[in-house]
Design an enzyme around this catalytic site. Structure first.
Site, PDB file in Angstrom:
ATOM      1  N   ILE A   1      92.470  36.311   4.030  1.00  0.00           N
ATOM      2  CA  ILE A   1      92.519  37.873   3.918  1.00  0.00           C
ATOM      3  C   ILE A   1      92.979  38.282   4.955  1.00  0.00           C
TER       4      ILE A   1
ATOM      5  N   ALA B   1      84.721  37.178   1.071  1.00  0.00           N
ATOM      6  CA  ALA B   1      84.953  36.126   2.536  1.00  0.00           C
ATOM      7  C   ALA B   1      85.060  36.913   4.126  1.00  0.00           C
TER       8      ALA B   1
ATOM      9  N   THR C   1      88.037  36.548  11.206  1.00  0.00           N
ATOM     10  CA  THR C   1      88.147  36.876   9.749  1.00  0.00           C
ATOM     11  C   THR C   1      87.330  38.201   9.640  1.00  0.00           C
TER      12      THR C   1
ATOM     13  N   THR D   1      75.545  42.501   4.415  1.00  0.00           N
ATOM     14  CA  THR D   1      74.370  41.668   4.827  1.00  0.00           C
ATOM     15  C   THR D   1      73.896  42.943   5.188  1.00  0.00           C
ATOM     16  N   ASP D   2      72.081  42.386   5.256  1.00  0.00           N
ATOM     17  CA  ASP D   2      71.078  43.074   5.556  1.00  0.00           C
ATOM     18  C   ASP D   2      71.129  42.844   7.488  1.00  0.00           C
ATOM     19  N   GLU D   3      71.832  42.369   8.335  1.00  0.00           N
ATOM     20  CA  GLU D   3      71.529  41.661   9.941  1.00  0.00           C
ATOM     21  C   GLU D   3      72.201  43.024  10.076  1.00  0.00           C
TER      22      GLU D   3
ATOM     23  N   TYR E   1      77.787  37.098  14.631  1.00  0.00           N
ATOM     24  CA  TYR E   1      78.093  37.273  13.100  1.00  0.00           C
ATOM     25  C   TYR E   1      77.839  38.892  12.556  1.00  0.00           C
TER      26      TYR E   1
ATOM     27  N   LYS F   1      80.230  41.684  10.807  1.00  0.00           N
ATOM     28  CA  LYS F   1      80.220  42.358  10.023  1.00  0.00           C
ATOM     29  C   LYS F   1      79.818  44.274   9.485  1.00  0.00           C
TER      30      LYS F   1
ATOM     31  N   LYS G   1      72.955  26.164   6.224  1.00  0.00           N
ATOM     32  CA  LYS G   1      72.201  27.077   6.089  1.00  0.00           C
ATOM     33  C   LYS G   1      70.214  26.512   5.941  1.00  0.00           C
TER      34      LYS G   1
ATOM     35  N   VAL H   1      62.799  23.415  13.460  1.00  0.00           N
ATOM     36  CA  VAL H   1      61.929  24.989  12.588  1.00  0.00           C
ATOM     37  C   VAL H   1      62.510  25.465  14.436  1.00  0.00           C
ATOM     38  N   TYR H   2      63.560  26.708  14.082  1.00  0.00           N
ATOM     39  CA  TYR H   2      63.687  27.102  15.185  1.00  0.00           C
ATOM     40  C   TYR H   2      62.306  27.964  16.054  1.00  0.00           C
TER      41      TYR H   2
ATOM     42  N   ARG I   1      61.935  35.942   6.694  1.00  0.00           N
ATOM     43  CA  ARG I   1      63.181  36.569   6.254  1.00  0.00           C
ATOM     44  C   ARG I   1      62.794  37.373   4.910  1.00  0.00           C
TER      45      ARG I   1
ATOM     46  N   ARG J   1      66.977  29.760  18.557  1.00  0.00           N
ATOM     47  CA  ARG J   1      68.228  30.938  18.598  1.00  0.00           C
ATOM     48  C   ARG J   1      67.933  31.894  19.570  1.00  0.00           C
TER      49      ARG J   1
HETATM   50  P1  NAD Z   1      80.016  30.908   2.782  1.00  0.00           P
HETATM   51  O1  NAD Z   1      80.787  30.494   3.747  1.00  0.00           O
HETATM   52  O2  NAD Z   1      79.367  30.548   1.464  1.00  0.00           O
HETATM   53  O3  NAD Z   1      81.500  30.926   2.003  1.00  0.00           O
HETATM   54  C1  NAD Z   1      82.159  31.978   2.218  1.00  0.00           C
HETATM   55  C2  NAD Z   1      83.463  32.058   1.889  1.00  0.00           C
HETATM   56  O4  NAD Z   1      84.776  32.260   2.510  1.00  0.00           O
HETATM   57  C3  NAD Z   1      84.414  30.282   2.357  1.00  0.00           C
HETATM   58  O5  NAD Z   1      84.151  30.223   1.268  1.00  0.00           O
HETATM   59  C4  NAD Z   1      85.459  30.317   2.694  1.00  0.00           C
HETATM   60  O6  NAD Z   1      86.781  29.064   2.705  1.00  0.00           O
HETATM   61  C5  NAD Z   1      85.509  31.658   2.457  1.00  0.00           C
HETATM   62  N1  NAD Z   1      86.791  32.649   4.356  1.00  0.00           N
HETATM   63  C6  NAD Z   1      86.338  32.212   4.963  1.00  0.00           C
HETATM   64  N2  NAD Z   1      87.239  32.733   5.660  1.00  0.00           N
HETATM   65  C7  NAD Z   1      88.236  33.920   5.245  1.00  0.00           C
HETATM   66  C8  NAD Z   1      89.371  34.118   5.101  1.00  0.00           C
HETATM   67  N3  NAD Z   1      89.627  34.183   6.581  1.00  0.00           N
HETATM   68  N4  NAD Z   1      89.884  34.208   4.299  1.00  0.00           N
HETATM   69  C9  NAD Z   1      89.422  34.112   3.049  1.00  0.00           C
HETATM   70  N5  NAD Z   1      88.894  32.972   3.094  1.00  0.00           N
HETATM   71  C10 NAD Z   1      87.905  32.942   3.879  1.00  0.00           C
HETATM   72  O7  NAD Z   1      79.714  32.201   3.089  1.00  0.00           O
HETATM   73  P2  NAD Z   1      78.170  32.901   1.825  1.00  0.00           P
HETATM   74  O8  NAD Z   1      77.259  33.131   1.885  1.00  0.00           O
HETATM   75  O9  NAD Z   1      78.827  33.199   0.458  1.00  0.00           O
HETATM   76  O10 NAD Z   1      78.872  34.622   1.652  1.00  0.00           O
HETATM   77  C11 NAD Z   1      79.452  35.116   1.041  1.00  0.00           C
HETATM   78  C12 NAD Z   1      79.772  37.180   2.121  1.00  0.00           C
HETATM   79  O11 NAD Z   1      77.981  37.463   1.740  1.00  0.00           O
HETATM   80  C13 NAD Z   1      79.609  36.564   3.299  1.00  0.00           C
HETATM   81  O12 NAD Z   1      80.714  38.190   3.642  1.00  0.00           O
HETATM   82  C14 NAD Z   1      78.435  37.288   4.073  1.00  0.00           C
HETATM   83  O13 NAD Z   1      78.334  38.171   5.146  1.00  0.00           O
HETATM   84  C15 NAD Z   1      77.843  37.897   3.001  1.00  0.00           C
HETATM   85  N6  NAD Z   1      76.001  37.856   2.182  1.00  0.00           N
HETATM   86  C16 NAD Z   1      75.872  36.397   2.695  1.00  0.00           C
HETATM   87  C17 NAD Z   1      74.595  36.561   2.486  1.00  0.00           C
HETATM   88  C18 NAD Z   1      73.690  34.973   2.917  1.00  0.00           C
HETATM   89  O14 NAD Z   1      72.542  34.958   3.004  1.00  0.00           O
HETATM   90  N7  NAD Z   1      74.613  33.789   2.683  1.00  0.00           N
HETATM   91  C19 NAD Z   1      73.399  37.638   2.304  1.00  0.00           C
HETATM   92  C20 NAD Z   1      73.976  38.853   2.605  1.00  0.00           C
HETATM   93  C21 NAD Z   1      75.525  38.999   3.235  1.00  0.00           C
HETATM   94  P1  TYD Z   2      70.282  30.757   8.078  1.00  0.00           P
HETATM   95  O1  TYD Z   2      70.017  29.971   7.246  1.00  0.00           O
HETATM   96  O2  TYD Z   2      70.300  30.460   9.600  1.00  0.00           O
HETATM   97  O3  TYD Z   2      70.251  32.397   7.636  1.00  0.00           O
HETATM   98  P2  TYD Z   2      70.319  33.529   8.994  1.00  0.00           P
HETATM   99  O4  TYD Z   2      69.773  33.315   9.956  1.00  0.00           O
HETATM  100  O5  TYD Z   2      71.300  34.346   8.982  1.00  0.00           O
HETATM  101  O6  TYD Z   2      68.617  34.320   8.912  1.00  0.00           O
HETATM  102  O7  TYD Z   2      68.616  31.084   9.082  1.00  0.00           O
HETATM  103  C1  TYD Z   2      67.101  31.659   7.903  1.00  0.00           C
HETATM  104  C2  TYD Z   2      66.527  31.704   9.294  1.00  0.00           C
HETATM  105  O8  TYD Z   2      65.544  29.843   9.488  1.00  0.00           O
HETATM  106  C3  TYD Z   2      66.525  31.803  10.667  1.00  0.00           C
HETATM  107  O9  TYD Z   2      65.023  32.645  11.363  1.00  0.00           O
HETATM  108  C4  TYD Z   2      66.582  30.500  11.648  1.00  0.00           C
HETATM  109  C5  TYD Z   2      66.242  30.072  10.957  1.00  0.00           C
HETATM  110  N1  TYD Z   2      66.365  28.017  11.252  1.00  0.00           N
HETATM  111  C6  TYD Z   2      65.057  26.937  11.948  1.00  0.00           C
HETATM  112  O10 TYD Z   2      64.413  27.179  11.980  1.00  0.00           O
HETATM  113  N2  TYD Z   2      65.994  25.637  11.853  1.00  0.00           N
HETATM  114  C7  TYD Z   2      67.218  25.677  11.205  1.00  0.00           C
HETATM  115  O11 TYD Z   2      68.136  24.583  11.566  1.00  0.00           O
HETATM  116  C8  TYD Z   2      68.283  26.923  10.384  1.00  0.00           C
HETATM  117  C9  TYD Z   2      69.866  26.713  10.086  1.00  0.00           C
HETATM  118  C10 TYD Z   2      67.392  28.365  10.533  1.00  0.00           C
END
Ligand code: NAD
Ligand code: TYD
Length: 357
Positions: free
Chosen positions: A60, A82, A100, A134-136, A160, A164, A199, A216-217, A224, A290
């Site tokens: 991007i 992305a 990114t 994200t809500d984070e 992170y 965001k 994750k 488990v951390y 969550r 963490r």
């Molecule tokens: P993911 O890490 O699975 O996917 C991210 C994608 O972006 C990958 O395919 C990666 O190759 C691509 N990417 C990374 N850097 C790039 C760049 N510079 N240019 C083009 N492509 C690039 O993430 P996800 O879980 O699918 O999350 C997608 C979006 O949703 C993110 O913006 C994240 O912040 C947001 N989000 C995620 C969650 C969650 O629980 N996973 C919750 C709320 C919001």
């Molecule tokens: P994660 O899936 O990394 O999402 P986020 O940090 O964006 O919420 O983690 C979800 C929760 O689980 C978070 O409180 C951290 C915890 N966690 C563990 O306890 N052990 C693990 O190995 C991982 C990856 C996460």
């Protein structure tokens, strides 16, 4: 009316779900994805011979490439999924997140805005730039605190979430400064098929199947608010169609759970699906927490419910059970993502954590 959508990050967990839903609705999709460790072409394998899905590998932050894509395909909307998305990785390598999430989004916004400014008035008015966040960004809640609303002040705690938050501010600023018609969504934790197993949910599920410890951390009491990825993507589509320009919308599942509850539920489902003489829950192992671990996230999604009529379709119990079944049925997908790079990550993130019990 079918639309042409430029979807960034469309090979990732959430982006690929959105792309598949958009194709089912009949929209033409151009996916721009850098294919980082988290980007997986297998996620879009079903689109390989689809003439209305165009996949482009790229960043991007590559202004020339983005400009070319805009001129070539003239999208009705750009959806920015992305990102570098994993908190633990951001603790070990914050700059990749700034590159990114902040700089990449800034370049994308600049190029899109320059292209958009030259469109005819009616196309200019109907164009949307939707940023997936994200809500984070709102920081951490304590038990009993009210859930995050769209007006909760930003207070990010991890590299992170800070990156965001930076991208959200830039998106908003491009609306205020240049008039770009933007929308922002802030969603809670997603789960579902095709989530990269760094994750919580897929990591625990796959470790359990291999008989490995479930790390488990801390005490596992962090909370969550879980939402199925298909519900998240349906909400994004609704915001794109009906959301008010310049607004942000919170999206959440009304499903707050402690991490320990989630891990125990996964173990219980596995016990039913893949019975073992050994209890999967016996693999739970409490490890060093963490750093800066946000205690609780919770989303108040009354705005999107009230204004756009959105409601999640999946309950956490059935959604999680379906997810467990998806990973069990998709062994090839799992094997492909567990490359050498994934194993190196497990070593980097977990080998230095002390086991507490
Ligand atoms: P993911 O890490 O699975 O996917 C991210 C994608 O972006 C990958 O395919 C990666 O190759 C691509 N990417 C990374 N850097 C790039 C760049 N510079 N240019 C083009 N492509 C690039 O993430 P996800 O879980 O699918 O999350 C997608 C979006 O949703 C993110 O913006 C994240 O912040 C947001 N989000 C995620 C969650 C969650 O629980 N996973 C919750 C709320 C919001
Ligand atoms: P994660 O899936 O990394 O999402 P986020 O940090 O964006 O919420 O983690 C979800 C929760 O689980 C978070 O409180 C951290 C915890 N966690 C563990 O306890 N052990 C693990 O190995 C991982 C990856 C996460």
């Amino acid at each position: 009316m079918p639309k042409t959508l430029l979807v960034t990050g469309g090979a990732g967990f959430i982006g690929s779900c959105f792309v598949l839903q958009a194709r089912q609705r009949g929209d033409r999709v151009i996916t721009l994805d850098k294919l980082t460790y988290a980007g997986n072409p297998d996620n879009l394998a079903s689109q390989a011979h689809d003439p209305d899905h165009i996949f482009v590998q790229g960043d991007i932050g590559n202004a020339e490439l983005v400009r070319w894509l805009l001129l070539r395909y003239a999208p009705d909307a750009v959806l920015n999924f992305a990102a570098e998305s994993h908190v633990d990785r951001s603790i070990l390598d914050p700059e990749a997140f700034v590159r990114t999430n902040v700089l990449g989004t800034s370049t994308l916004l600049r190029v899109v805005t320059n292209w958009w400014a030259d469109l005819p008035e009616s196309r200019k008015a109907s164009f949307r730039f939707l940023h997936v966040s994200t809500d984070e960004v709102f920081g951490a809640l304590q038990p009993g605190d009210p859930a995050f609303t769209e007006t909760t002040p930003y207070s990010p705690n991890s590299p992170y979430s800070a990156s965001k938050a930076g991208s959200d501010h830039l998106v908003r600023a491009f609306h205020e400064t240049y008039g770009l018609p933007i929308l922002i969504t802030n969603c809670s934790n997603n789960y579902g098929p095709r989530q990269f197993p760094e994750k919580l949910i897929p990591l625990m599920l796959l470790n359990a199947l291999e008989g490995k410890p479930l790390p488990v951390y801390g005490s596992g009491s962090n909370i969550r608010d879980w939402l199925h990825v298909e519900d998240h993507c349906a909400a994004i589509a609704l915001v794109l169609e009906k959301g008010r320009v310049g607004e942000s919308y919170n999206i959440g599942g009304h499903s707050e759970r402690t991490n320990l509850e989630v891990v125990r539920t996964i173990c219980a489902f596995l016990q039913e699906e893949v019975p073992s003489s050994r209890q999967y829950a016996d693999l739970i192992s409490f490890v060093t927490d963490r750093p800066g671990h946000d205690f609780r996230y919770a989303i108040d999604c009354s705005k999107i419910e009230r204004e756009l009529g959105w409601k999640p379709a999946h309950s956490f119990a059935t959604g999680l059970q379906d997810t467990v079944r998806w990973y069990l049925a998709n062994g090839r997908w799992v094997e492909n993502v567990r490359s050498g790079a994934y194993r190196e990550w497990l070593d980097r993130n977990y080998s230095s954590r002390t086991t507490m019990g």
